[in-house]
Write a protein that holds these residues in place. Structure first.
Motif, mmCIF file in Angstrom:
data_model
loop_
_atom_site.group_PDB
_atom_site.id
_atom_site.type_symbol
_atom_site.label_atom_id
_atom_site.label_comp_id
_atom_site.label_asym_id
_atom_site.label_seq_id
_atom_site.Cartn_x
_atom_site.Cartn_y
_atom_site.Cartn_z
ATOM 1 N N HIS A 67 40.679 -9.593 34.544
ATOM 2 C CA HIS A 67 41.397 -8.890 35.345
ATOM 3 C C HIS A 67 40.891 -7.652 35.817
ATOM 4 O O HIS A 67 40.689 -7.392 37.138
ATOM 5 N N ILE A 68 40.334 -6.771 34.944
ATOM 6 C CA ILE A 68 39.850 -5.555 35.266
ATOM 7 C C ILE A 68 38.521 -5.559 36.104
ATOM 8 O O ILE A 68 38.289 -4.967 37.113
ATOM 9 N N LYS B 173 43.022 -12.181 24.012
ATOM 10 C CA LYS B 173 43.992 -11.571 25.016
ATOM 11 C C LYS B 173 42.981 -10.433 25.747
ATOM 12 O O LYS B 173 43.375 -10.374 26.843
ATOM 13 N N LYS B 174 42.328 -9.869 25.124
ATOM 14 C CA LYS B 174 41.487 -8.561 25.537
ATOM 15 C C LYS B 174 40.339 -9.131 26.718
ATOM 16 O O LYS B 174 40.287 -8.501 27.624
ATOM 17 N N VAL C 256 42.589 -9.750 29.936
ATOM 18 C CA VAL C 256 42.625 -8.265 30.461
ATOM 19 C C VAL C 256 41.451 -7.894 31.130
ATOM 20 O O VAL C 256 41.364 -7.343 32.224
#
Length: 78
Positions: free
Chosen positions: A20-21, A13-14, A17
């Motif tokens: 996206h960053i 999951k990280k 994320v």
């Protein structure tokens, strides 16, 4: 465990994320790198700017490619 997460970023999951960053950072870093390359003469600043941009593009490409591959190719359990 860390090595396993690096090889499968789309299952983490990280990693999603972080993808996206990095996608939000690509254009501003590209513009900043272009500005630094054209307006500064210090080789250390130019080198640091280029290395930062290339590492963000590399990380983003790695995670995106991994997501695309696993969308089309489902790995079989050994």
């Amino acid at each position: 465990m860390l090595f396993k997460n690096l090889l499968k970023p789309d299952y983490n999951k990280k990693g999603v994320v972080f993808n996206h960053i990095t996608s939000k950072l690509l254009i501003p870093l590209g513009i900043g790198t272009f500005y630094v390359n054209n307006n500064f003469d210090d080789k250390k600043i130019i080198s640091a700017s280029n290395q930062l941009f290339v590492s963000v593009v590399g990380i983003h490409s790695y995670i995106s490619t991994s997501n695309i591959i696993t969308d089309y190719i489902k790995p079989s359990l050994i």
